[in-house]
Each structure stands twice: as structure tokens, then as C-alpha cells.
Design an enzyme around this catalytic site. Sequence first.
Site, short mmCIF file in Angstrom:
data_model
loop_
_atom_site.label_atom_id
_atom_site.label_comp_id
_atom_site.label_asym_id
_atom_site.label_seq_id
_atom_site.Cartn_x
_atom_site.Cartn_y
_atom_site.Cartn_z
N HIS A 126 0.75 -1.11 0.00
CA HIS A 126 0.11 0.02 -0.01
C HIS A 126 0.77 1.21 0.12
O HIS A 126 1.28 1.87 1.09
CB HIS A 126 -0.97 0.09 1.27
CG HIS A 126 -2.06 1.15 1.25
ND1 HIS A 126 -3.25 0.88 1.38
CD2 HIS A 126 -1.85 2.37 0.91
CE1 HIS A 126 -3.82 1.97 1.23
NE2 HIS A 126 -3.22 2.94 0.94
N HIS A 167 1.15 4.92 -2.29
CA HIS A 167 0.76 5.78 -3.47
C HIS A 167 1.97 6.50 -3.84
O HIS A 167 2.80 7.12 -3.18
CB HIS A 167 0.08 6.99 -2.73
CG HIS A 167 -1.53 6.49 -2.38
ND1 HIS A 167 -2.48 6.29 -2.89
CD2 HIS A 167 -1.49 6.08 -1.00
CE1 HIS A 167 -3.42 5.75 -2.20
NE2 HIS A 167 -3.03 5.37 -1.05
N ASP A 207 2.10 9.21 -5.46
CA ASP A 207 2.30 10.61 -5.43
C ASP A 207 2.34 11.07 -4.01
O ASP A 207 2.64 12.27 -3.53
CB ASP A 207 0.92 11.58 -6.05
CG ASP A 207 -0.48 11.05 -5.58
OD1 ASP A 207 -0.47 10.03 -4.86
OD2 ASP A 207 -1.32 11.51 -5.86
N GLY A 237 -9.52 8.30 -1.92
CA GLY A 237 -9.90 9.79 -1.69
C GLY A 237 -10.92 9.78 -0.25
O GLY A 237 -10.66 8.86 0.32
N GLU A 279 -10.93 3.70 7.36
CA GLU A 279 -9.98 4.67 7.71
C GLU A 279 -10.61 6.03 8.27
O GLU A 279 -10.48 6.26 9.66
CB GLU A 279 -9.03 4.81 6.50
CG GLU A 279 -7.74 6.02 6.83
CD GLU A 279 -7.20 6.44 5.49
OE1 GLU A 279 -7.87 6.42 4.36
OE2 GLU A 279 -5.97 7.04 5.65
N ASP A 335 1.66 3.60 3.01
CA ASP A 335 0.72 4.64 2.44
C ASP A 335 1.51 5.87 1.67
O ASP A 335 1.33 5.82 0.42
CB ASP A 335 -0.03 5.16 3.50
CG ASP A 335 -1.63 5.50 3.04
OD1 ASP A 335 -1.94 5.41 1.85
OD2 ASP A 335 -2.26 6.16 3.87
ZN LIG Z 1 -3.75 4.88 0.90
#
Ligand SMILES: [Zn+2]
Length: 325
Positions: A8, A10, A12, A165, A195, A272
Site C-alpha cells: 500500500h 501511493h 504521489d 479519496g 480509515e 501509504d
Molecule cells: Zn492509501
Amino acid sequence: MHSYLDLHLHLDGALTPAMAKELAALQNITLPVSNDESLKKLLTVSPDCESLNSFLECFALPLLLMQTPAGLRETVRLVGDHLLSQGLIYAEIRFAPQLHTALDMTQEDAVKAALKGLEETALKANLILCCMRGQGNEKANEETLELTRRYLVPDGGVVAMDLAGAEGLFPTSRYGNLFEKARAYGIPYTIHAGEADGAQSVRAAVEYGAARIGHGVRSREDPEVMEMLKEKGITLELCPTSNRMTHAVEDMTDYPLLRYMDEGIPVTVNTDDPGIEDTTIEKEFHYMRELLGLTPEQERQLLLNAVDAAFTTDEVKDSLRRQLS
Ligand SMILES: [Zn+2]
């Protein structure tokens, strides 16, 4: 050096100041600040981050640097090589193609650029395409779904889909149709859930057929949801530092990692947004050792759980297990 996996992460959220400078130079972009200290401030949240907004603001600059095929391709290569230098033997890098269309790229151009970057990094990695929660982007999500279907491979490229998102504003229950189609197409997927929103969000994700849950840290709010996860063997992608920073978990001494393990739910530890949180997978495991007394055996189990849940072939999984032993 230890061997790690990260399921997991991202794209960006993974930029370091050095990467940002390199990407800016490559594309003749003038960065809003020039010295390293201010650049780091723009890219990372402070450890005592107060709101989700200040967390989300950190994505602005990285996204600005990933709006051309060259920029996006080089980002994937840089992030991949950086992860390799930190002991990663496998990573699943996720990004939302629809967030890379501010200039001339289409979502498909973005996918192609990322695939080129993936070819160029020495890291063993795969890509997950994220749909985005939001208002008015239904078409964009449909397009991401179709692209996932078109580019889906068992390994070495796009291997799954995700939904990312603002979960608190746009509940998982709104996305049933999207995942109904994904399921019909045979696309594997993970869904960010549990989350910013509670256990009912995890329940919806499981009912929609998610193979894994992004975070799922709030699953404990409903024993029935815990039972569902255990029964179906659905893996949770926990991200401790991220959960602390976004206040998904208020009292970190009560972080449920070991509890979930004890109850037979397959859990994994992930970063993350390593750039934004100024973390690494090694730091996440260190954090869990310090906070919860995670043992070497438990650490190994968490890594094996990640192998089991990876969106890749049995052959790659066998190879990863050998590298961990
Ligand atoms: Zn995430």
C-alpha cells in the site's frame, strides 16, 4: 539489511525532496521554493499534523511534477529504485490516472508512462490503478475501470484496481456499481475503507468483493465485520504512521495490529505515503516493535501475509517466500 514488501504505497505520496528536484529539472519546472529545508516542508507533514487537510495539501506539488509522460515515467523509476535501496523485494505502487490529466495526458497516456517507468526500475513491482471518491468524476472512474481491464496482467504491470479519496465525504456504499463491473471483468481489487469512515465502510467493501482492504483499521468497531474478514481471509493493509497522522486512530497505544493478528485476520504493514510521512517500511516495523513489542516471528508473519495477499502469480510468490527465508 532486512527484506520487506509494501502493498500500500501511493506514487504521489512517495516523493523525496531529491526526487522533486530531479523531476523539476527534467521538465523545466521552477519549484516554488529552492532550498532543501523549505522543499521538505512542502512535501511532508509535521509529525503533529492536526488535520486531514494539511495532510492532503502535501500532494499538490508531487502531482504538479507528474503531469507529463516523461515526469510520470521518471517518478515511477525513481520511487522504484529508492524502494529497492531500502530493502524492498516487492512493492505494489498505486496511482490514480485521472489525477494526471491536468495538461495533455489522457488517463491511458498516464498508464503507459507509468508502465514504462516500471520497466526501467530494477525493483520487482506492480501497479494498482486508483479510482477516486468524489463528485462529478463518475466518467473518469469508468475510464479507469476500463483501462484496468485493458491493461490487466497477472504480473509485471497493472494487476489490480483501488478506490481512494475522501471516505468520510463519499461513502463506499456509493460505489457498488463500479465494483460490480470490476467483478464481472475479473479485475482483482482493494478498497480504501475503515480509515476515515467506520466498520460499515469495510463491510460494504467486503460485500462488493474486495480481495483486500486499504487500512481497515476501524474494522474492530464491529465484531461482525471482524468475523467476515477472518472467515473470508481478507487482508488488511495497515499503515501505522499514516493512521496516526490522519487521526484514523487517536490512541496509538491501542493500535489494533496484534489484536487483528491474534484474531486470525491476515494483516500487513505498509507505508501509504512514505514521502509525505517521512517514513520507510523499515521505520514502520521499527515503530510497531517500539509501540507494541512486535516480535521477529510476528514481523515475519506480517511479511508472509503480504506475499500471500500480493496481486501477483504463484510463481512470484514462491520466489518472494524464498527471499524471506
Ligand atoms: Zn492509501
